[in-house]
Design a protein around this motif. Structure first.
Motif, PDB file in Angstrom:
ATOM      1  N   ASP A  48       0.825  -1.217   0.000  1.00 48.04           N
ATOM      2  CA  ASP A  48       0.000   0.000   0.000  1.00 48.04           C
ATOM      3  C   ASP A  48       0.858   1.266   0.000  1.00 48.04           C
ATOM      4  N   VAL A  49       2.138   1.147   0.347  1.00 51.73           N
ATOM      5  CA  VAL A  49       3.004   2.336   0.425  1.00 51.73           C
ATOM      6  C   VAL A  49       3.082   3.054  -0.926  1.00 51.73           C
ATOM      7  N   PRO A  50       3.525   2.375  -1.995  1.00 51.50           N
ATOM      8  CA  PRO A  50       3.615   3.112  -3.272  1.00 51.50           C
ATOM      9  C   PRO A  50       2.249   3.493  -3.831  1.00 51.50           C
ATOM     10  N   ALA A  51       1.227   2.657  -3.587  1.00 56.30           N
ATOM     11  CA  ALA A  51      -0.116   2.998  -4.080  1.00 56.30           C
ATOM     12  C   ALA A  51      -0.599   4.291  -3.427  1.00 56.30           C
ATOM     13  N   THR A  52      -0.319   4.437  -2.132  1.00 57.22           N
ATOM     14  CA  THR A  52      -0.718   5.652  -1.414  1.00 57.22           C
ATOM     15  C   THR A  52       0.068   6.859  -1.928  1.00 57.22           C
ATOM     16  N   ALA A  53       1.360   6.657  -2.150  1.00 53.81           N
ATOM     17  CA  ALA A  53       2.197   7.746  -2.681  1.00 53.81           C
ATOM     18  C   ALA A  53       1.677   8.197  -4.044  1.00 53.81           C
ATOM     19  N   LEU A  54       1.399   7.240  -4.921  1.00 47.97           N
ATOM     20  CA  LEU A  54       0.946   7.585  -6.276  1.00 47.97           C
ATOM     21  C   LEU A  54      -0.421   8.271  -6.240  1.00 47.97           C
ATOM     22  N   ALA A  55      -1.312   7.789  -5.388  1.00 44.98           N
ATOM     23  CA  ALA A  55      -2.635   8.412  -5.297  1.00 44.98           C
ATOM     24  C   ALA A  55      -2.511   9.855  -4.815  1.00 44.98           C
ATOM     25  N   HIS A  56      -1.661  10.075  -3.821  1.00 48.03           N
ATOM     26  CA  HIS A  56      -1.461  11.440  -3.320  1.00 48.03           C
ATOM     27  C   HIS A  56      -0.920  12.355  -4.416  1.00 48.03           C
ATOM     28  N   LEU A  57      -0.105  11.788  -5.302  1.00 41.21           N
ATOM     29  CA  LEU A  57       0.498  12.586  -6.371  1.00 41.21           C
ATOM     30  C   LEU A  57      -0.450  12.784  -7.549  1.00 41.21           C
ATOM     31  N   GLY A  58      -1.646  12.209  -7.476  1.00 38.36           N
ATOM     32  CA  GLY A  58      -2.631  12.414  -8.533  1.00 38.36           C
ATOM     33  C   GLY A  58      -2.483  11.473  -9.709  1.00 38.36           C
ATOM     34  N   VAL A  59      -1.789  10.362  -9.515  1.00 32.43           N
ATOM     35  CA  VAL A  59      -1.592   9.394 -10.585  1.00 32.43           C
ATOM     36  C   VAL A  59      -2.812   8.472 -10.670  1.00 32.43           C
ATOM     37  N   ALA A  60      -3.398   8.371 -11.868  1.00 37.50           N
ATOM     38  CA  ALA A  60      -4.496   7.416 -12.085  1.00 37.50           C
ATOM     39  C   ALA A  60      -3.892   6.038 -12.331  1.00 37.50           C
ATOM     40  N   PHE A  61      -4.384   5.023 -11.613  1.00 39.60           N
ATOM     41  CA  PHE A  61      -3.800   3.684 -11.740  1.00 39.60           C
ATOM     42  C   PHE A  61      -4.246   3.031 -13.048  1.00 39.60           C
ATOM     43  N   ASP A  62      -3.288   2.502 -13.781  1.00 41.37           N
ATOM     44  CA  ASP A  62      -3.581   1.740 -14.992  1.00 41.37           C
ATOM     45  C   ASP A  62      -3.775   0.273 -14.591  1.00 41.37           C
ATOM     46  N   PRO A  63      -4.909  -0.347 -14.960  1.00 40.25           N
ATOM     47  CA  PRO A  63      -5.106  -1.759 -14.588  1.00 40.25           C
ATOM     48  C   PRO A  63      -3.975  -2.664 -15.074  1.00 40.25           C
ATOM     49  N   LYS A  64      -3.317  -2.260 -16.155  1.00 43.88           N
ATOM     50  CA  LYS A  64      -2.204  -3.078 -16.678  1.00 43.88           C
ATOM     51  C   LYS A  64      -1.041  -3.163 -15.690  1.00 43.88           C
ATOM     52  N   TRP A  65      -0.964  -2.226 -14.759  1.00 49.47           N
ATOM     53  CA  TRP A  65       0.113  -2.275 -13.770  1.00 49.47           C
ATOM     54  C   TRP A  65      -0.083  -3.423 -12.781  1.00 49.47           C
ATOM     55  N   GLU A  66      -1.327  -3.905 -12.669  1.00 49.85           N
ATOM     56  CA  GLU A  66      -1.649  -5.019 -11.755  1.00 49.85           C
ATOM     57  C   GLU A  66      -1.170  -4.754 -10.329  1.00 49.85           C
ATOM     58  N   LEU A  67      -1.345  -3.516  -9.879  1.00 50.75           N
ATOM     59  CA  LEU A  67      -0.930  -3.185  -8.512  1.00 50.75           C
ATOM     60  C   LEU A  67      -1.704  -4.022  -7.494  1.00 50.75           C
ATOM     61  N   ASP A  68      -0.998  -4.543  -6.510  1.00 45.39           N
ATOM     62  CA  ASP A  68      -1.658  -5.223  -5.386  1.00 45.39           C
ATOM     63  C   ASP A  68      -1.988  -4.238  -4.266  1.00 45.39           C
ATOM     64  N   GLY A  69      -1.266  -3.150  -4.208  1.00 46.47           N
ATOM     65  CA  GLY A  69      -1.493  -2.157  -3.160  1.00 46.47           C
ATOM     66  C   GLY A  69      -2.654  -1.241  -3.495  1.00 46.47           C
TER      67      GLY A  69
END
Ligand SMILES: [Zn+2]
Length: 316
Positions: free
Chosen positions: A280-301
């Protein structure tokens, strides 16, 4: 408006939306601090005024898992731990199951700086670490990149101090959108003297790191533009420890369960009321920075502890 100006405006407006937004940089900043081998109960037992303030001014979990629920095939050591912490996926994806780093697949599951740069090519990033394999294997897309190879507890204490000094100098002059700082002395001290809240040397190592974190935070807060920079501070670790080790800790809570701090104006206040994981650490960082998650990244966080972000159900 004269004709040239008008044509210029039309040219600007006709740029594809993705291209024009891609030129931008985030308007927020994130400071991610990883403190290797920090047991949650020892952190609570130590005198840590700076970390306490971050907890008071943010969201906190003391049940953060270093292994997923879907996959637990990796050892509870630093290689897979920091890979999960910095990529946002578990070891079945990033491929690192032990400290050999064999099977690593960071091309497909890169350091979160790479995801930030995909969304915002203008984003600035920085990395300071003293456990060399993190820099050698995991870190990518760092505009400023410093490694301070260390060996043994005393050397890690010395290198953590040099990192602190250098990070303070750097942050006094620059505000990268994302910076990851890694400090290794707590883990090395645990391996030498024991991972336990009753071990004075281990508690003291935590207290030293707390004072270093305090100096870094003072530098950030003293920036003349601090009020407009929307800093989020995220602190966690890769595992705890028991005795003088932390390997094979799949069934050992002192090893596989630890803490997560998400602090700043954008953070919620109080205990995080959902399961948390190191991914969840990088997912939280990216969300705070305004990055929209691409499903292709297959993030678990997933983003946790943020006041403004909807928190999806844990998928791990
Ligand atoms: Zn470690």
């Amino acid at each position: 408006m004269n004709r040239h100006c008008h044509l210029f405006l039309i040219a600007l407006l006709s740029l594809p939306a993705t291209q024009s937004s891609a030129q931008q940089a985030p308007s927020s900043h994130v400071l991610v601090i990883g403190i290797d081998g920090t047991r949650c109960d020892a952190l609570m037992a130590a005198e840590t005024p700076h970390i306490d303030r971050l907890i008071a001014e943010g969201a906190f979990s003391e049940t953060t898992k270093i292994l997923g629920t879907r996959y637990q095939g990796n050892n509870t050591v630093s290689g897979p731990g920091w890979s999960s912490f910095l990529t946002g996926v578990w070891a079945d994806k990033h491929g690192v199951n032990d400290n050999s780093f064999e099977g690593r697949n960071y091309d497909h599951f890169p350091h979160f700086f790479a995801r930030l740069k995909e969304a915002f090519p203008g984003a600035q990033t920085a990395s300071f670490v003293d456990w060399e394999p993190i820099d050698q294997y995991i870190v990518s897309q760092a505009d400023t990149r410093k490694v301070y190879p260390a060996e043994g507890a005393e050397d890690y204490v010395a290198k953590d101090e040099v990192i602190t000094k250098d990070v303070c100098e750097f942050l006094a002059e620059s505000a990268p959108h994302a910076i990851n700082v890694y400090l290794g002395a707590i883990d090395e001290t645990g391996h030498h003297y024991g991972f336990h809240p009753s071990v004075e040397a281990y508690r003291k190592a935590i207290e030293t790191v707390d004072s270093q974190i305090g100096r870094i935070l003072s530098t950030v807060r003293a920036r003349t533009t601090y009020a407009n920079e929307n800093w989020l501070v995220i602190i966690s670790t890769d595992h705890g420890g028991r005795g003088v080790s932390h390997g094979d800790g799949h069934k050992v809570p002192e090893i596989n369960t630890t803490f997560l701090i998400v602090s700043g104006q954008a953070a919620k206040r109080g205990l995080i009321d959902q399961p948390t994981f190191v991914v969840d650490v990088p997912a939280t960082a990216l969300a705070h920075l305004g990055v929209a998650f691409d499903p292709k990244w297959e993030l678990d966080g997933k983003p946790v502890g943020l006041a403004t972000t909807a928190e999806p159900e844990a998928g791990q």
